[in-house]
Design a protein around this motif. Structure first.
Motif, short mmCIF file in Angstrom:
data_model
loop_
_atom_site.label_atom_id
_atom_site.label_comp_id
_atom_site.label_asym_id
_atom_site.label_seq_id
_atom_site.Cartn_x
_atom_site.Cartn_y
_atom_site.Cartn_z
N CYS A 154 0.84 -1.21 0.00
CA CYS A 154 0.00 0.00 0.00
C CYS A 154 0.87 1.25 0.00
CB CYS A 154 -0.92 0.00 1.22
SG CYS A 154 -2.15 -1.30 1.23
N ALA A 155 2.02 1.19 -0.67
CA ALA A 155 2.98 2.30 -0.64
C ALA A 155 3.38 2.70 -2.06
CB ALA A 155 4.21 1.89 0.16
N ILE A 215 -4.88 6.05 -0.62
CA ILE A 215 -4.56 6.56 0.72
C ILE A 215 -4.08 8.00 0.67
CG2 ILE A 215 -3.08 6.24 2.73
CD1 ILE A 215 -3.05 3.23 2.08
N SER A 216 -3.26 8.36 -0.29
CA SER A 216 -2.66 9.69 -0.32
C SER A 216 -3.62 10.73 -0.90
CB SER A 216 -1.38 9.69 -1.15
OG SER A 216 -0.87 11.01 -1.26
N PRO A 217 -3.77 11.88 -0.22
CA PRO A 217 -4.60 12.95 -0.79
C PRO A 217 -4.01 13.56 -2.05
CG PRO A 217 -3.46 13.72 1.17
CD PRO A 217 -3.20 12.25 1.09
N VAL A 235 1.76 -4.95 6.17
CA VAL A 235 1.33 -3.97 5.17
C VAL A 235 2.44 -2.97 4.99
CG1 VAL A 235 -0.38 -2.22 4.57
CG2 VAL A 235 -1.08 -4.22 5.91
N ARG A 236 2.86 -2.76 3.75
CA ARG A 236 3.86 -1.71 3.48
C ARG A 236 3.13 -0.42 3.16
NH1 ARG A 236 9.61 -1.47 0.32
NH2 ARG A 236 10.15 -2.53 2.25
N ILE A 237 3.52 0.65 3.86
CA ILE A 237 2.92 1.96 3.63
C ILE A 237 4.00 2.99 3.34
CG2 ILE A 237 0.99 1.41 5.18
CD1 ILE A 237 2.24 3.40 7.20
N LEU A 250 2.20 -6.46 11.36
CA LEU A 250 3.30 -5.50 11.31
C LEU A 250 3.03 -4.47 10.22
CD1 LEU A 250 4.85 -8.52 11.80
CD2 LEU A 250 6.78 -6.97 12.07
N ILE A 251 3.64 -3.30 10.39
CA ILE A 251 3.63 -2.26 9.36
C ILE A 251 5.05 -2.11 8.85
CG2 ILE A 251 3.16 0.14 8.82
CD1 ILE A 251 0.65 -1.46 9.46
N ASP A 252 5.21 -2.25 7.54
CA ASP A 252 6.49 -2.10 6.86
C ASP A 252 6.60 -0.62 6.46
OD1 ASP A 252 8.77 -2.42 5.36
OD2 ASP A 252 7.98 -4.03 4.09
N CYS A 253 7.49 0.11 7.11
CA CYS A 253 7.45 1.58 7.08
C CYS A 253 8.42 2.17 6.07
CB CYS A 253 7.73 2.13 8.47
SG CYS A 253 6.61 1.50 9.73
#
Length: 784
Positions: A580-581, A590-592, A631-633, A662-665
């Motif tokens: 999701c990145a 997700i991004s405005p 989830v990668r963000i 986990l969140i993959d940042c």
């Protein structure tokens, strides 16, 4: 030259005496608004390295300072009823008044003229000066007068602090943390002479206001702090020497950074120095250090380039260029340390136990690494490593050394990773019609044998239209499934690494060439239609224009993700990640910056997350419960109006509620207008913040390139895993190599490679020994 130093602090005094030593013919005057031998402030701190520098430039002054200073090696933490101490840190503390008095006396010995009780209004008060040093402090009048030239960047920070003193003596640089009903306070404490200690109390603005300290006068504030830290003060009183102030003595720190450091006013050259040009937060005690080293560097350059009036502009230009590098490095470290103290009450104090809190505090500036801590205090670090390993579920025998944190196991759901190193998903653009072939078997197999606990395949696409390029792998046909099963089976049969698959859809960034033929460039022919949250063109005037997804499109793509998830589960993939990145399809919702929808999938962050959460929930429903999902963000779009780290916390909370482990940042790659701030471990703060504030485990990525980085991140609790990308491209056995480099020999190697293990370890040990010998004696090193 005729030199005038406006401001009699450390910068002006030290520069004046150094230049007078260099050439007694210089006419040098230091102008100070206070009375002779009078100053305000408690103790100041600088490092052993600064003292070494001063010994080289003026042994007489250095010797006098050494007779007066207090030196200590230990840092002590008082936190949650525990007291923890670590040694080997090397600080020098001296009273500000004593330091200035020494510098003033030395100036007089050398013939520098000192003018007191003179409040300089302007640099033009000294029209006959060749050089004017504007060392007139944080509120510099000279800097303000020429603000259009100096272009100062002034940032007022949110925390409040009050600078006090006490006659209770402390034998370490001490940090105390106390929790009240409204939040946390911290004290920074260090002794600076035989009877006095600096005692700085700090808290967030919200906590300060909640306690009514904005309405308290100095005496009331002191009484509050005495009561707050009563158990440590044990009856000792707190004092202020700022009785001249009216109202509250609580301050906000101001960060000062100037674009230009000098100018010519028509008669004289003017240069800013000390706090007038740059400030560094007291969290690492660097203001005096910066001022002293400013003076040394400018003096050095006059010696190197010549100190006649004609050379002044050339020297000042060179001075800013060279000095700015060191200043920015130290300001960045001070900024990191300052931010740590600003957020510790909400991010660390309640979340971390005392041992890990101590580690996090010691490494807050990111200048002190794991192995540097070992050099400072091996016993303390060894004890901490044991504590960390036991917390990770390891059972160690008495006397058995614990592994470095990166080599502790990590368990999530029903999966146990042997260590904290992850081979990051890295696009290889080497698939044929979506099939991951021999190249992928060799590429991924080699890295699975290289020691990492988890190996990710690159983003794997859920449909032909989801591919970034024609050479991206997919998981939407039976032959794709069989190709991946071959890889998964090989990894499981030949290594003890776990295998992870990242599923994604390229969205508006699809249908492009492989990077070496033109990164992000559309195909020359055969382009397929692309979709996104809203119509967009990733490369303005170049890329295809995407079509906004309809509800039918959303249902179709969601079904594709579910089908790929089922296939991954069937072939034994250990770990699944949803991408999701980076501006791909789900990221575009997700991004405005990329979502301009006016339906229930646009507008607020909750609406923009609606579709990505739908997809995730559908995948989680068919993914085995005992296997993890991450989830990668993009935690920061690096563009005004885009996703911010604060948004990232909310995004992480939403995915956590949906069942993410986990969140993959990661960050960026959503817009070509991005302006990222790069540096080592530059994305780790996102993982840290999300982990603490959203309460979910994280994977740190980005410029993590050595074992020291991984150990520091994991040990401090800034992330649970570290994904290492490019170093694994250069060296498939990066994890094994880094273990050997830091001397960790307990790591098992593949049986086929064991004969190389001892040789690599011996080579690294030899290199370390040679480097140590070279540092002691170049002659002995050459002989060796």
């Amino acid at each position: 030259m005729k030199i005038v130093c406006i401001g009699g602090g450390p910068a002006g005094l030290y520069f004046g005496l150094l230049m007078k030593m260099r050439n007694p013919a210089h006419d040098i005057t230091v102008v100070e608004r206070n009375k002779p031998y009078d100053t305000f402030g408690w103790g100041v701190v600088f490092s052993d390295a600064t003292m070494d520098n001063m010994r080289q430039w003026d042994p007489v002054t250095a010797a006098e300072i050494e007779q007066a200073f207090n030196h200590w090696d230990d840092i002590e933490l008082g936190f949650k009823g525990e007291v923890i101490r670590s040694g080997g840190h090397g600080f020098v503390g001296i009273g500000r008044k004593k330091l200035l008095n020494i510098l003033q006396a030395r100036c007089e010995q050398l013939g520098v003229k000192l003018v007191f009780e003179t409040d300089v209004e302007s640099d033009t008060d000294y029209p006959d000066a060749d050089l004017i040093i504007a060392s007139d402090g944080i509120n510099s009048r000279i800097r303000t007068k020429y603000a259009e030239v100096f272009k100062p960047d002034l940032v007022v920070r949110p925390n409040r602090f009050i600078w006090l003193g006490t006659n209770k003596l402390f034998d370490a640089f001490t940090f105390l943390f106390e929790k009240t009903e409204h939040g946390w306070f911290q004290a920074h404490i260090y002794k600076f002479d035989e009877k006095t200690t600096t005692f700085i109390v700090e808290c967030p603005e919200s906590v300060w206001l909640a306690h009514g300290l904005d309405k308290a006068d100095q005496d009331q504030s002191i009484a509050f702090c005495e009561q707050l830290f009563a158990s440590n003060l044990q009856g000792a009183k707190l004092m202020t020497n700022a009785r001249h102030l009216r109202g509250s003595a609580w301050l906000n720190f101001q960060r000062v950074k100037c674009e230009q450091w000098s100018l010519y006013n028509g008669r004289s050259h003017v240069v800013l120095m000390g706090d007038a040009v740059h400030t560094a937060h007291f969290a690492i005690g660097s203001g005096t250090k910066l001022a002293i080293e400013d003076a040394i560097e400018l003096t050095r350059l006059f010696g190197e380039m010549g100190d006649g009036p004609d050379q002044i502009p050339h020297v000042l230009e060179r001075y800013q260029t060279l000095r700015n590098v060191d200043v920015l490095r130290l300001q960045n470290a001070a900024w990191n340390a300052m931010e740590w103290f600003e957020v510790c009450g909400t991010r660390y104090c309640d979340q971390l136990d005392a041992p890990q809190f101590m580690y996090s505090m010691l490494t807050r500036s990111q200048r002190i690494s794991h192995e540097n801590l070992r050099l400072r205090d091996a016993n303390w670090l060894g004890g901490y490593e044991r504590w960390f390993a036991e917390r990770a579920g390891m059972q160690l025998a008495d006397g058995e050394a614990a592994p470095p944190p990166m080599f502790t196991p990590y368990t999530v759901r029903g999966l146990r990773l042997k260590n904290r190193v992850v081979v990051s998903p890295m696009a290889q653009y080497s698939a044929v019609d979506g099939v991951a072939g021999d190249y992928h078997l060799v590429h991924l197999g080699a890295r699975a044998m290289g020691g990492a606990g988890l190996v990710f395949c690159e983003m794997t696409c859920v449909s032909p239209e989801a591919r970034i390029t024609e050479a991206c792998p997919g998981l939407y046909r039976p032959d794709h499934v069989q190709a991946f099963k071959r890889i998964v089976d090989w990894v499981h049969a030949n290594t003890d690494a776990k295998f992870a698959l990242q599923l994604g859809h390229a969205g508006a960034k699809a249908s492009t060439r492989v990077p070496w033929e033109g990164i992000d460039q559309p195909l020359e022919s055969g382009n397929w239609p692309i979709v996104s949250a809203s119509p967009q063109q990733y490369l303005e005037g170049i890329s295809q224009v995407s079509r906004a997804m309809t509800r039918a499109d959303m249902d179709e793509v969601k079904a594709q993700f579910v089908a790929a998830t089922r296939a991954a589960a069937d072939i034994g993939v250990d770990w699944l990640e949803l991408h999701c990145a980076h501006g791909y399809l789900l990221s575009s919702f997700i991004s405005p910056l990329t979502n301009r929808r006016d339906d229930e999938y646009g507008g607020s962050l909750a609406n923009r997350l609606r579709y990505p959460l739908e997809v995730f929930a559908a995948m989680r429903a068919v993914w085995p419960q005992q296997r993890p999902m991450s989830v990668r963000i993009s935690a920061h779009d690096w563009v005004e109006g885009g996703i911010t780290p604060a948004d990232a916390v909310e995004i992480a909370r939403a995915f956590k509620a949906a069942g993410a482990d986990l969140i993959d940042c990661s960050s960026g790659q959503v817009s070509k207008k991005e302006k990222p701030v790069y540096g080592r471990m530059f994305q780790t703060p996102f993982a840290d913040r999300i982990r603490q504030e959203a309460g979910i485990a994280t994977i740190a990525v980005g410029a993590i390139s050595e074992a020291d980085h991984v150990n520091s991140i994991i040990a401090a609790g800034r992330a649970d895993l570290c994904a290492v990308a490019r170093p694994h491209l250069a060296n498939p056995a990066w994890t094994l190599s880094e273990a050997a480099k830091i001397g960790y020999t307990a790591l098992a190697w593949p049986k086929q490679y064991r004969s190389g293990k001892q040789q690599m370890e011996a080579n690294f040990q030899r290199e370390k020994a040679q480097a140590a010998m070279a540092a002691l004696s170049p002659v002995r090193a050459a002989e060796a």
